[in-house]
Enzyme design. Structure first.
Site, short mmCIF file in Angstrom:
data_model
loop_
_atom_site.label_atom_id
_atom_site.label_comp_id
_atom_site.label_asym_id
_atom_site.label_seq_id
_atom_site.Cartn_x
_atom_site.Cartn_y
_atom_site.Cartn_z
N GLU A 164 31.79 -42.50 -74.93
CA GLU A 164 31.92 -41.15 -74.38
C GLU A 164 31.97 -41.16 -72.86
OE1 GLU A 164 32.50 -38.28 -75.82
OE2 GLU A 164 32.47 -39.06 -77.86
N ASP B 111 33.10 -31.26 -70.49
CA ASP B 111 32.16 -32.18 -71.12
C ASP B 111 31.31 -32.83 -70.03
OD1 ASP B 111 33.13 -31.70 -73.64
OD2 ASP B 111 34.32 -33.52 -73.76
#
Ligand SMILES: *[C@@H]1O[C@H](CO)[C@@H](O)[C@H](O)[C@H]1NC(C)=O
EC number: 3.2.1.17
Length: 148
Positions: free
Chosen positions: A54, A71
């Protein structure tokens, strides 16, 4: 020329101070201490693999998505549902400012990630995990780290 060099140096110092890349084993220790090992049925390896794909363990990672949401941080937690940033009215399920998810202190990010695992039933939230970690042997991820 000299002034420019000094200026560049100051900039690079301030960037270094803001952005932190954790090492795998340092994260393994922090994650273990925070109770992530086997949290929601996901062992430490899954957490380390997920965070790696991620954010590459970059605590200040920010990704702007097509829908305008962002994000944030080591777990790339999305502003639309999970945290509060100044721009829009959002759901803020983790009751946390998005800016608290991009600090070196991972407490808030870990709490929020736990909530995501609970409320979305597992790690499917994380595409990086689905693509690279799901159904794979995760034992290598904590190898060489001083965690049990
Ligand atoms: C970490 O993420 C920030 C924000 O996206 C970026 O500016 C920085 O260059 C990244 N650090 C590294 C070492 O990739």
């Amino acid at each position: 020329m000299k002034a420019v060099g000094v200026f560049a140096l100051i900039i690079s110092f301030s960037v270094a101070a803001e952005s932190k890349i954790y090492t795998r084993c340092k994260l393994a220790k922090i994650f273990a201490k925070a109770g992530l090992d086997n949290y929601g049925g996901f062992n430490l390896g899954n957490w380390l693999c997920m965070a790696y794909y991620e954010s590459r363990y970059n605590t200040t990672a920010e990704t702007i998505l097509k829908d305008g949401s962002i994000d944030y941080g080591i777990f790339q937690i999305n502003s639309f549902t999970w945290c509060r940033n100044a721009k829009k009215r959002q759901k803020n399920h983790c009751h946390v400012a998005c800016s608290a998810l991009i600090t070196d202190d991972l407490t808030d990010a870990i709490l929020c990630a736990k909530k995501i695992v609970k409320e979305t039933q597992g790690m499917n939230y994380w595409q990086g995990w689905k693509k690279n970690c799901e159904n794979k042997d995760m034992s290598e991820w904590k190898r060489g780290c001083e965690v049990s």
